[in-house]
Structure formats: C-alpha cells, structure tokens
Design an enzyme around this catalytic site. Structure first.
Site, PDB file in Angstrom:
ATOM      1  NE  ARG A 229     106.422  76.508   0.730  1.00 33.10           N
ATOM      2  CZ  ARG A 229     107.121  76.429  -0.403  1.00 33.10           C
ATOM      3  NH1 ARG A 229     108.422  76.655  -0.396  1.00 33.10           N
ATOM      4  NH2 ARG A 229     106.516  76.155  -1.544  1.00 33.10           N
ATOM      5  CG  HIS A 277     110.398  81.820  -0.448  1.00 34.44           C
ATOM      6  ND1 HIS A 277     109.261  81.489   0.248  1.00 34.44           N
ATOM      7  CD2 HIS A 277     110.615  80.777  -1.280  1.00 34.44           C
ATOM      8  CE1 HIS A 277     108.816  80.314  -0.161  1.00 34.44           C
ATOM      9  NE2 HIS A 277     109.628  79.860  -1.105  1.00 34.44           N
TER      10      HIS A 277
HETATM   11  N1  LIG Z   1     112.854  77.989  -1.087  1.00 33.57           N
HETATM   12  C1  LIG Z   1     112.489  77.723  -2.322  1.00 33.57           C
HETATM   13  O1  LIG Z   1     112.727  78.526  -3.240  1.00 33.57           O
HETATM   14  C2  LIG Z   1     111.795  76.430  -2.624  1.00 33.57           C
HETATM   15  C3  LIG Z   1     111.640  76.058  -3.967  1.00 33.57           C
HETATM   16  C4  LIG Z   1     111.065  74.827  -4.241  1.00 33.57           C
HETATM   17  C5  LIG Z   1     110.642  73.996  -3.198  1.00 33.57           C
HETATM   18  N2  LIG Z   1     110.795  74.390  -1.921  1.00 33.57           N
HETATM   19  C6  LIG Z   1     110.361  73.505  -0.806  1.00 33.57           C
HETATM   20  O2  LIG Z   1     111.043  72.254  -0.922  1.00 33.57           O
HETATM   21  C7  LIG Z   1     110.132  71.233  -0.548  1.00 33.57           C
HETATM   22  C8  LIG Z   1     110.616  69.881  -1.028  1.00 33.57           C
HETATM   23  O3  LIG Z   1     110.459  69.760  -2.431  1.00 33.57           O
HETATM   24  P1  LIG Z   1     110.603  68.340  -3.163  1.00 33.57           P
HETATM   25  O4  LIG Z   1     110.225  68.549  -4.585  1.00 33.57           O
HETATM   26  O5  LIG Z   1     111.923  67.750  -2.858  1.00 33.57           O
HETATM   27  O6  LIG Z   1     109.466  67.508  -2.385  1.00 33.57           O
HETATM   28  P2  LIG Z   1     109.169  65.951  -2.440  1.00 33.57           P
HETATM   29  O7  LIG Z   1     109.750  65.356  -3.674  1.00 33.57           O
HETATM   30  O8  LIG Z   1     107.719  65.791  -2.152  1.00 33.57           O
HETATM   31  O9  LIG Z   1     110.022  65.370  -1.213  1.00 33.57           O
HETATM   32  C9  LIG Z   1     109.665  65.612   0.114  1.00 33.57           C
HETATM   33  C10 LIG Z   1     110.595  64.804   1.018  1.00 33.57           C
HETATM   34  O10 LIG Z   1     110.289  65.132   2.377  1.00 33.57           O
HETATM   35  C11 LIG Z   1     110.067  63.933   3.099  1.00 33.57           C
HETATM   36  N3  LIG Z   1     109.091  64.135   4.160  1.00 33.57           N
HETATM   37  C12 LIG Z   1     107.827  64.616   4.080  1.00 33.57           C
HETATM   38  N4  LIG Z   1     107.247  64.609   5.287  1.00 33.57           N
HETATM   39  C13 LIG Z   1     108.164  64.108   6.143  1.00 33.57           C
HETATM   40  C14 LIG Z   1     108.148  63.819   7.531  1.00 33.57           C
HETATM   41  N5  LIG Z   1     107.063  64.048   8.302  1.00 33.57           N
HETATM   42  N6  LIG Z   1     109.259  63.288   8.089  1.00 33.57           N
HETATM   43  C15 LIG Z   1     110.349  63.037   7.325  1.00 33.57           C
HETATM   44  N7  LIG Z   1     110.434  63.272   6.004  1.00 33.57           N
HETATM   45  C16 LIG Z   1     109.336  63.806   5.427  1.00 33.57           C
HETATM   46  C17 LIG Z   1     109.526  62.965   2.085  1.00 33.57           C
HETATM   47  O11 LIG Z   1     109.655  61.645   2.588  1.00 33.57           O
HETATM   48  P3  LIG Z   1     109.283  60.359   1.671  1.00 33.57           P
HETATM   49  O12 LIG Z   1     110.449  60.218   0.713  1.00 33.57           O
HETATM   50  O13 LIG Z   1     109.214  59.248   2.647  1.00 33.57           O
HETATM   51  O14 LIG Z   1     107.986  60.694   0.977  1.00 33.57           O
HETATM   52  C18 LIG Z   1     110.400  63.295   0.869  1.00 33.57           C
HETATM   53  O15 LIG Z   1     111.634  62.628   0.974  1.00 33.57           O
HETATM   54  C19 LIG Z   1     108.808  71.724  -1.129  1.00 33.57           C
HETATM   55  O16 LIG Z   1     107.701  71.124  -0.481  1.00 33.57           O
HETATM   56  C20 LIG Z   1     108.874  73.215  -0.876  1.00 33.57           C
HETATM   57  O17 LIG Z   1     108.289  73.516   0.375  1.00 33.57           O
HETATM   58  C21 LIG Z   1     111.374  75.591  -1.598  1.00 33.57           C
END
Ligand SMILES: NC(=O)c1ccc[n+]([C@@H]2O[C@H](COP(=O)([O-])OP(=O)(O)OC[C@H]3O[C@@H](n4cnc5c(N)ncnc54)[C@H](OP(=O)(O)O)[C@@H]3O)[C@@H](O)[C@H]2O)c1
Length: 314
Positions: A229, A277
C-alpha cells in the site's frame, strides 16, 4: 435479502451484474439505489465513503473486494460485523507474476537496455549477476508473500521473509518482529514489500529502513519493490535514497496519493518504475466466486476463509 455493492473507483454496475449472475435469487443493489436499508444482509465494498454504511443496521458481514482491508477499517462508522477479505489463487498468482517480473527486471537491468535501445546503443556489458547471487527479502509472509517467495526461489533467488509473528515456511529463511528486522534487512538486495497497511506498518518504508539494507550486494545498491500500500512508503525518503545512492532503483505500484499526482517526480525518475496500483487486480469472475462461496459457508454455519482480525487491522 439484499447484497449491496459499495464501490468507488471501480465499475459498481459490472460487479453488481456479476453477483446477480451468481446469485439469481438475491436482490443485488448498488449503494445509492432506492432500496430498504433494513433488507441489506451482505455488503461488498471497495473504498466506500466512510460513514455511508451506517444506515444498514441488519448487515451481517462485509466483504472487501480486495486482499487489503485498510480501506474498510479506516471507516470509524463501519458496522461491527465480521469482515472478510479476498484470499484467492487468481489474485495471488497475479501478485506473484508482478513480483517475479520486477525482480527479474532489476536483476537483468532491463530499464538500462530500454534506455540504450532508445539511443541505438549496443553495450553488451557482461556484468550480469546470477539470481543465485541476489538476495530478495519479502516483508509480509501472508498469502501473497509466501507464494511470491516460492516462485522467486524457483527462479534461483536467495529468498527470505519477514513477518510480525515467527513463521516456518519450507525452504525459506524467515525473520520476525522488530528485533529481527535489522538482520533481515542486512541480507537483502531486493526488498519486496507485501505488508498490509496498519497503524504499525504506516511509513515503514523510510530512510532509516533503507539505510539498513545490504551494502555489499551484486546489484550495486539495493532495490525497493512496493506492491503493498502507498501508506507504507515515505516518497520523499525514496527520492532522497535514490539521489544519495542508498537505493539504486524502485518499482512502485502503490502511492501515498492515488492516482499518482502529475506533479510527482516519481513519474519521470529514470530509476523508478511506476505501475497504477494494478499489481494484482481483483478480477470479478474470480473474486465474486470467492465471496459467494464464503456466503454459502457462513449460511451453513461453517468458518469462512479470509476472516479479518479487526484488532490487528489485517
Ligand atoms: N498492489 C496490489 O494490487 C495489491 C493487491 C492485493 C493486495 N495488496 C496488498 O498486499 C497486502 C498483503 O496481502 P496478503 O493477502 O498477503 O495479507 P496477509 O495474508 O494478511 O499477510 C500479511 C503479512 O504481513 C505481516 N505483517 C502484518 N503486520 C506486520 C508488522 N507490523 N510487522 C511485520 N509483519 C507484519 C503478517 O505477519 P503474520 O504472518 O505474523 O500475521 C503477514 O505475514 C494486502 O494487505 C494489500 O495491502 C496489494
């Protein structure tokens, strides 16, 4: 029973049409339609106007049309009901394509060859590091980070990941929490950010973090790829890190302000690759199918996939 589509910036009618096809017995409406608010049980949303969902007092669940939920959680008036985000292979594969493509692009210096081609310059510099000599560090080892890590490993990169809580992932070096962040950064040549935007992660991609990246890598100076993000990054710090050599290049899919303002120097910076994005687009065919499946699970009393922990913000 009504399913309400509350979408800004995307084609709400196209999403409504997709849901109507999948749910012929359900009334599908778009926010702003003349409907009885009490009939709304399900809401699907993307960047709805904060406060615009308070009137739907019988809503039972709210779905994000993306993997992130920062756009929902930032609404202080969001109904206090379960929140579900997208966890779907279509979206995950799209993100991994993006991450692998941009890691390879930096590894193989494609931007440099594009610039040379515009000058009709044949410079076959042989200094091409191999993937096995380049260390990728992925911030966020969730659905997206783990899949990208697996695919980068197949390409030969030396991959590690960093998460909030300790994670064991086969064939992956892992680090967790702020205590292990310096060690993770110090072994990273290409930093890939796939974190969610939360109170803890806002602004994490800043000059202090960039200074901690490896200085002995085969790419010259480290590279940043952010597809999480825009709120995760401090754009003025990225620009100054590129200017003083702390970073050699950046790929940015997300920005502090979107659409990226025409006045932003990032647009035309020779070391920055900008995408609008769309690293992993939510494709209505796949995403609506995921949501309908979770609705059926919940109706059957089963646990849905993608349930969000409101306390952690992701
Ligand atoms: N650009 C785009 O087109 C696009 C598309 C889709 C998603 N996204 C972004 O990608 C993000 C990730 O998606 P996802 O499905 O992989 O999410 P997810 O499954 O919820 O994974 C989030 C990861 O981030 C880690 N995390 C969260 N807070 C943290 C912190 N304070 N310090 C260290 N690690 C932290 C979590 O740790 P834990 O394993 O310990 O919980 C987890 O490993 C989304 O939230 C979204 O913002 C972008």
């Amino acid at each position: 029973m009504t399913l309400l589509v509350a979408v800004q910036g995307w084609d709400a009618q196209a999403w409504a049409a997709r849901f109507q096809t999948l749910l012929p017995d359900v009334v599908v409406a778009v926010l702003g339609d003349d409907i009885d608010p009490a009939s709304v049980r399900h809401v699907v949303c993307w960047r709805h106007t904060p406060g615009s969902l308070v009137q739907f007092t019988n809503v039972g669940v709210i779905f994000s049309l993306g993997a992130g939920v920062d756009h929902m959680i930032s609404d202080p008036a969001l109904p206090k009901v379960p929140l579900i985000r997208i966890v779907d292979p279509d979206l995950t594969n799209r993100m991994s394509e993006y991450v692998v493509m941009h890691c390879l692009m930096h590894l193989r210096q494609q931007r440099r060859y594009d610039a040379q081609a515009r000058l009709k310059l044949w410079d076959d510099d042989r200094a091409q590091p191999a993937a096995q000599n380049v260390r990728v560090g992925i911030m966020g080892l969730g659905q997206l980070g783990r899949d990208a890590a697996r695919k980068l490993t197949v390409m030969g990169f030396k991959v590690a990941g960093w998460s909030r809580s300790p994670r064991t992932v086969p064939e992956l070096e892992t680090f967790a929490g702020s205590a292990e962040l310096p060690e993770f950064l110090a072994r990273t040549d290409i930093l890939v950010c796939l974190l969610p935007l939360t109170a803890q992660t806002r602004g994490i991609l800043n000059k202090n973090l960039f200074k901690g990246l490896a200085r002995d890598g085969r790419l010259g100076a480290p590279v940043l790829i952010n597809a999480g993000r825009g709120g995760l990054q401090v754009e003025s710090d990225i620009l100054s890190a590129l200017a003083d050599g702390t970073l050699s290049a950046a790929t940015l899919d997300v920005f502090e302000s979107e659409p990226l303002p025409a006045s932003s120097p990032l647009w035309i910076h020779p070391a920055v690759t900008v995408t609008p994005h769309n690293a992993a687009m939510s494709e209505p065919e796949a995403v609506a199918g995921f949501i309908v499946t979770q609705m059926a699970r919940m109706a059957a009393g089963e646990q849905p996939d993608g349930l969000v922990d409101r306390a952690s913000g992701y």
